[in-house]
Write an enzyme that holds these catalytic residues in place. Structure first.
Site, PDB file in Angstrom:
ATOM      1  N   GLU A 127       0.826  -1.203   0.000  1.00 36.13           N
ATOM      2  CA  GLU A 127       0.000   0.000   0.000  1.00 36.13           C
ATOM      3  C   GLU A 127       0.861   1.254   0.000  1.00 36.13           C
ATOM      4  OE1 GLU A 127      -4.102  -1.542   2.000  1.00 36.13           O
ATOM      5  OE2 GLU A 127      -2.518  -0.995   3.375  1.00 36.13           O
ATOM      6  N   CYS A 140       3.349   8.546   1.217  1.00 37.10           N
ATOM      7  CA  CYS A 140       3.865   7.600   2.203  1.00 37.10           C
ATOM      8  C   CYS A 140       4.091   6.274   1.484  1.00 37.10           C
ATOM      9  CB  CYS A 140       2.829   7.473   3.322  1.00 37.10           C
ATOM     10  SG  CYS A 140       3.285   6.294   4.580  1.00 37.10           S
ATOM     11  N   CYS A 147       6.262  -6.943   7.411  1.00 39.41           N
ATOM     12  CA  CYS A 147       7.395  -6.467   8.213  1.00 39.41           C
ATOM     13  C   CYS A 147       7.848  -7.616   9.090  1.00 39.41           C
ATOM     14  CB  CYS A 147       6.952  -5.282   9.080  1.00 39.41           C
ATOM     15  SG  CYS A 147       8.313  -4.466   9.945  1.00 39.41           S
ATOM     16  N   CYS A 151       5.940  -4.853  16.148  1.00 39.26           N
ATOM     17  CA  CYS A 151       5.496  -3.813  17.083  1.00 39.26           C
ATOM     18  C   CYS A 151       4.025  -4.079  17.378  1.00 39.26           C
ATOM     19  CB  CYS A 151       5.702  -2.423  16.488  1.00 39.26           C
ATOM     20  SG  CYS A 151       7.430  -2.168  16.016  1.00 39.26           S
ATOM     21  N   CYS A 154       0.997  -2.042  15.823  1.00 36.11           N
ATOM     22  CA  CYS A 154       1.033  -1.762  14.386  1.00 36.11           C
ATOM     23  C   CYS A 154       0.378  -2.888  13.590  1.00 36.11           C
ATOM     24  CB  CYS A 154       2.486  -1.581  13.949  1.00 36.11           C
ATOM     25  SG  CYS A 154       2.687  -1.452  12.165  1.00 36.11           S
ATOM     26  N   CYS A 380      -1.497   6.079   9.740  1.00 38.83           N
ATOM     27  CA  CYS A 380      -0.257   5.419  10.181  1.00 38.83           C
ATOM     28  C   CYS A 380      -0.535   4.106  10.866  1.00 38.83           C
ATOM     29  CB  CYS A 380       0.408   6.244  11.272  1.00 38.83           C
ATOM     30  SG  CYS A 380       1.249   7.621  10.721  1.00 38.83           S
TER      31      CYS A 380
HETATM   32  N1  SAH Z   1       8.839   0.601  10.158  1.00 42.45           N
HETATM   33  C1  SAH Z   1       9.049   1.987  10.276  1.00 42.45           C
HETATM   34  C2  SAH Z   1       8.167   2.823   9.363  1.00 42.45           C
HETATM   35  C3  SAH Z   1       6.743   2.426   9.206  1.00 42.45           C
HETATM   36  S1  SAH Z   1       5.646   2.766  10.503  1.00 42.45           S
HETATM   37  C4  SAH Z   1       8.878   2.415  11.705  1.00 42.45           C
HETATM   38  O1  SAH Z   1       8.412   1.630  12.511  1.00 42.45           O
HETATM   39  O2  SAH Z   1       9.252   3.534  12.025  1.00 42.45           O
HETATM   40  C5  SAH Z   1       5.389   4.538  10.476  1.00 42.45           C
HETATM   41  C6  SAH Z   1       4.990   5.116  11.843  1.00 42.45           C
HETATM   42  O3  SAH Z   1       3.650   4.746  12.218  1.00 42.45           O
HETATM   43  C7  SAH Z   1       5.887   4.614  12.956  1.00 42.45           C
HETATM   44  O4  SAH Z   1       6.226   5.648  13.844  1.00 42.45           O
HETATM   45  C8  SAH Z   1       4.981   3.628  13.650  1.00 42.45           C
HETATM   46  O5  SAH Z   1       5.420   3.374  14.945  1.00 42.45           O
HETATM   47  C9  SAH Z   1       3.653   4.304  13.567  1.00 42.45           C
HETATM   48  N2  SAH Z   1       2.510   3.431  13.814  1.00 42.45           N
HETATM   49  C10 SAH Z   1       2.439   2.100  13.582  1.00 42.45           C
HETATM   50  N3  SAH Z   1       1.212   1.647  13.935  1.00 42.45           N
HETATM   51  C11 SAH Z   1       0.504   2.697  14.372  1.00 42.45           C
HETATM   52  C12 SAH Z   1      -0.840   2.850  14.816  1.00 42.45           C
HETATM   53  N4  SAH Z   1      -1.695   1.843  14.855  1.00 42.45           N
HETATM   54  N5  SAH Z   1      -1.255   4.083  15.192  1.00 42.45           N
HETATM   55  C13 SAH Z   1      -0.402   5.128  15.095  1.00 42.45           C
HETATM   56  N6  SAH Z   1       0.866   5.042  14.659  1.00 42.45           N
HETATM   57  C14 SAH Z   1       1.316   3.841  14.300  1.00 42.45           C
HETATM   58 FE1  SF4 Z   2       7.283  -2.845  11.259  1.00 40.79          FE
HETATM   59 FE2  SF4 Z   2       5.061  -1.608  12.040  1.00 40.79          FE
HETATM   60 FE3  SF4 Z   2       7.096  -1.901  13.748  1.00 40.79          FE
HETATM   61 FE4  SF4 Z   2       7.308  -0.180  11.689  1.00 40.79          FE
HETATM   62  S1  SF4 Z   2       5.867  -0.015  13.418  1.00 40.79           S
HETATM   63  S2  SF4 Z   2       8.840  -1.684  12.397  1.00 40.79           S
HETATM   64  S3  SF4 Z   2       6.120  -1.286  10.120  1.00 40.79           S
HETATM   65  S4  SF4 Z   2       5.881  -3.566  12.851  1.00 40.79           S
END
Ligand code: SAH
Ligand code: SF4
Length: 403
Positions: A127, A140, A147, A151, A154, A380
């Site tokens: 996406e 974006c 991934c 996290c 996420c 995000c």
């Molecule tokens: N993998 C990279 C970039 C992708 S995520 C990273 O983790 O930085 C982009 C941003 O969105 C990151 O700061 C991540 O922590 C945040 N993010 C992920 N899931 C989210 C959610 N459900 N609500 C708000 N921010 C989120």
């Molecule tokens: Fe991967 Fe989501 Fe963690 Fe970014 S926030 S490193 S996309 S699992």
């Protein structure tokens, strides 16, 4: 794999202080498949042209001409490259292709945000999200299908990694968005300085620093001043904290850096951003302290997702300010974006504002990121291709979150 180091030669590379153009060997192609020119760095493009029979003394000029057709004009057909001889165009068409990801679906949110589901080689899907704002627009882009990191807040983290995107697939996301927005220059039209895609963030699916070479090569293509021409100060790479690659990002890409910080103690960060077990808060901060000098850039963005009752206390805000002391920083507070089965809740607006206030009073900019495209699950951390299989259950996610 790096085969040769080649000195930087083009205008865009010169806009970064420390950027090197590195020739990475393209992947081996299955028999019969033509090599895709999209995503090759200048050095790779030239090498490919020579291999296809371009005389070495002409190769630099041909590289420049083809580059402009591809990345300045957005041309997709060798026949339209009218400053090349006809038989040379035929040779190119025989040896190469100009291939982009294919749009499977495009959703447009009430607020104008566009989410594209793109199909790439192998039938995988990623996406890309376009976010229009007053006087600018941010794209974006994703760097991986899924991934490997998990996290716990996420949505992408619940999807297993399928593969790294190639440099062409990363650059291709920008080109597809420009196609959809009708943003390629028209011959003889007056030059239009307003750009619909004026900024690019590597904040889609995947951890960009676990796909370093492809991300780096893609950004070299995107930054090149004779093509897509986005300056390194308009590109932000977000990492969860892959410490050993942070200095390389400064040296070999030179873009702005955002870091998914999200917690102020190792205990909580271990739970939210499990890569913290490998490189903890101290190790991460040490790498970040060097980044502005190495990349000759200004501030680092600390991303901080606001999770109700988990990381959003006044004490957290004060600890955060203390931890990042001395690092030129901006703190981006992200109200948690919910997704089906997510094991967290968004902090209340009062809480978020109180948290922002503490940070602001300590002297840091603390913008609260407005969730965009929530109605189409484009905000995000909500990205996850619907076709992916092997998704984790709610119970698995909760177990990993230690809930
Ligand atoms: N993998 C990279 C970039 C992708 S995520 C990273 O983790 O930085 C982009 C941003 O969105 C990151 O700061 C991540 O922590 C945040 N993010 C992920 N899931 C989210 C959610 N459900 N609500 C708000 N921010 C989120
Ligand atoms: Fe991967 Fe989501 Fe963690 Fe970014 S926030 S490193 S996309 S699992």
């Amino acid at each position: 794999m790096t085969a040769f180091d080649i000195p930087a030669t083009n205008a865009a590379l010169a806009t970064g202080p420390v950027v090197q153009d590195v020739l990475t060997l393209p992947r081996k192609l299955p028999a019969g498949e033509k090599a895709n020119l999209i995503g090759l760095t200048r050095a790779q493009l030239r090498a490919a042209l020579i291999e296809a029979g371009t005389p070495e003394r002409q190769a630099k000029m041909r590289e420049g001409q083809i580059w402009q057709w591809l990345y300045h004009w957005g041309v997709r057909d060798f026949a339209q490259m009218t400053n090349l001889a006809k038989d040379y165009r035929a040779l190119l068409a025989e040896k190469f292709q100009i291939a982009l990801p294919e749009i499977v679906t495009r959703q447009v949110s009430e607020d104008g945000t566009r989410k594209y589901l793109l199909r790439i080689a192998g039938g995988h899907e990623v996406e890309t999200v376009y976010i229009p704002e007053e006087g600018r627009g941010t794209l974006c882009v994703s760097s991986q299908v899924g991934c490997t990191l998990t996290c716990t807040f996420c949505h992408t983290g619940t999807q297993k990694l399928v593969r790294n995107l190639t440099a062409g697939e990363i650059v291709g996301q920008l080109m597809v968005a420009r196609d959809d927005l009708g943003e390629w220059p028209q011959p003889r039209a007056p030059k239009d300085e307003t750009r619909l895609v004026s900024n690019l963030v590597l904040m889609g699916m995947g951890e960009p620093l676990y796909n370093f070479e492809n991300v780096r090569d893609a950004m070299h293509v995107v930054m090149d001043g004779e093509g897509l021409s986005l300056s390194r100060r308009r590109i932000t790479l977000s990492t969860s904290g892959v410490v050993p690659e942070i200095a390389r990002t400064a040296e070999e890409i030179g873009c702005l850096l955002a870091v998914s910080f999200h917690a102020t103690t190792n205990e909580v960060r271990d739970r939210l951003v499990p890569i913290n077990k490998k490189w903890n808060i101290d190790a991460l901060l040490a790498a970040l302290r060097d980044y502005p000098r190495l990349s000759n850039s200004e501030r680092i963005t600390f991303e901080y997702v606001m999770l109700d009752g988990v990381n959003d206390s006044d004490e957290d805000a004060r600890r955060l300010v203390k931890l990042i002391g001395g690092i030129p920083a901006k703190i981006n507070l992200i109200p948690f974006n919910e997704w089906p089965g997510a094991p967290y809740k968004r902090s209340s607006w009062d809480r978020i504002e109180r948290f922002a206030d503490i940070i602001y009073k300590a002297g840091y900019a603390s913008p609260i990121r407005t969730p965009r495209g929530e109605d189409i699950m484009a905000a995000c951390g909500q990205l996850k291709s619907a076709t992916e299989r092997g998704r984790k259950s709610r119970a698995e996610v909760a177990a990993e979150a230690g809930l």
